[in-house]
Design a protein around this motif. Structure first.
Motif, mmCIF file in Angstrom:
data_model
loop_
_atom_site.group_PDB
_atom_site.id
_atom_site.type_symbol
_atom_site.label_atom_id
_atom_site.label_comp_id
_atom_site.label_asym_id
_atom_site.label_seq_id
_atom_site.Cartn_x
_atom_site.Cartn_y
_atom_site.Cartn_z
ATOM 1 N N LEU A 136 -69.684 38.485 83.539
ATOM 2 C CA LEU A 136 -69.193 38.771 82.190
ATOM 3 C C LEU A 136 -70.307 39.507 81.449
ATOM 4 C CD1 LEU A 136 -67.633 35.268 81.429
ATOM 5 C CD2 LEU A 136 -66.561 37.235 82.532
ATOM 6 N N ILE A 137 -70.044 40.730 81.050
ATOM 7 C CA ILE A 137 -71.061 41.581 80.433
ATOM 8 C C ILE A 137 -70.583 41.995 79.044
ATOM 9 C CG2 ILE A 137 -72.358 43.746 80.625
ATOM 10 C CD1 ILE A 137 -71.850 43.562 83.692
ATOM 11 N N ARG A 138 -71.408 41.721 78.062
ATOM 12 C CA ARG A 138 -71.070 42.132 76.700
ATOM 13 C C ARG A 138 -71.482 43.582 76.488
ATOM 14 N NH1 ARG A 138 -73.101 39.418 71.019
ATOM 15 N NH2 ARG A 138 -71.808 40.696 69.660
ATOM 16 N N HIS A 139 -70.695 44.312 75.729
ATOM 17 C CA HIS A 139 -71.018 45.711 75.424
ATOM 18 C C HIS A 139 -72.374 45.812 74.747
ATOM 19 C CE1 HIS A 139 -70.374 45.264 71.105
ATOM 20 N NE2 HIS A 139 -69.293 44.556 71.404
ATOM 21 N N GLY A 140 -72.954 47.010 74.791
ATOM 22 C CA GLY A 140 -74.243 47.261 74.152
ATOM 23 C C GLY A 140 -74.130 47.334 72.635
ATOM 24 N N ILE A 141 -75.249 47.613 71.991
ATOM 25 C CA ILE A 141 -75.319 47.693 70.528
ATOM 26 C C ILE A 141 -74.411 48.826 70.035
ATOM 27 C CG2 ILE A 141 -76.820 48.076 68.536
ATOM 28 C CD1 ILE A 141 -79.169 47.115 70.389
ATOM 29 N N ALA A 142 -73.529 48.484 69.125
ATOM 30 C CA ALA A 142 -72.548 49.452 68.612
ATOM 31 C C ALA A 142 -72.808 49.769 67.147
ATOM 32 C CB ALA A 142 -71.138 48.893 68.776
#
Length: 164
Positions: free
Chosen positions: A5-11
């Motif tokens: 499970l990978i969270r998206h990068g800084i947006a």
């Protein structure tokens, strides 16, 4: 089956004139995500498929993972959009005809959904105990038979700062 499970990068920050689903990764978000992806590659991980939320920031994160060589397959799934439902995802993705038991699958999405999914897989309920940082990763091994809810095992929980 192993799920990552990978969270998206800084947006980009939320703006009144921008739809949430259109928010992109920032320059810093792209750079950090690329460094995290390169480190994951150096550790020898490879995904059979990367499944991503259709939102721009998650899709951009997934594209970085693919460009780094972590997988050659990229698929969008509405189940990974904010407020997605783990049961709906499990009903489709865990069918043996869709993916073999030995598959390595990366899911790229959002908080708190990914942490909640992890808790459901580990403990059978949401406890609001896990937090997944941006560009962080949780690895979960699903049992070979039976429901994975409350019967899975976490083998990886890494904030991005330990991969940079």
């Amino acid at each position: 089956m192993n799920l990552y499970l990978i969270r998206h990068g800084i947006a980009e920050e939320r703006q009144p004139d921008t739809q949430d689903e259109e928010r992109s990764l920032t320059k810093e978000g792209k750079q950090k995500t690329q460094k995290v992806a390169q480190r994951i590659k150096q550790l020898g991980l490879q995904f059979d498929v990367i499944v991503t939320s259709p939102l721009v920031r998650a899709y951009q994160t997934s594209e970085i993972l693919v460009a780094t060589g972590l997988s050659t397959q990229l698929e969008k799934s509405p189940h990974l959009a904010p407020n997605g439902n783990i049961s709906s995802w499990l009903n489709y993705w865990l069918e043996p005809k869709n993916y073999p038991q030995k598959a390595q699958i990366a899911l790229v999405g959002h908080e708190p959904d990914l942490s909640n999914w992890a808790e459901n897989l580990l403990w059978g309920e949401t406890k609001d105990s896990l937090v997944l940082k941006k560009a962080g990763m949780i690895g979960i091994k699903l049992p070979e038979i039976g429901s994975p809810l409350g019967r899975s095992h976490m083998f990886w929980l890494t904030p991005p700062k330990y991969l940079l």
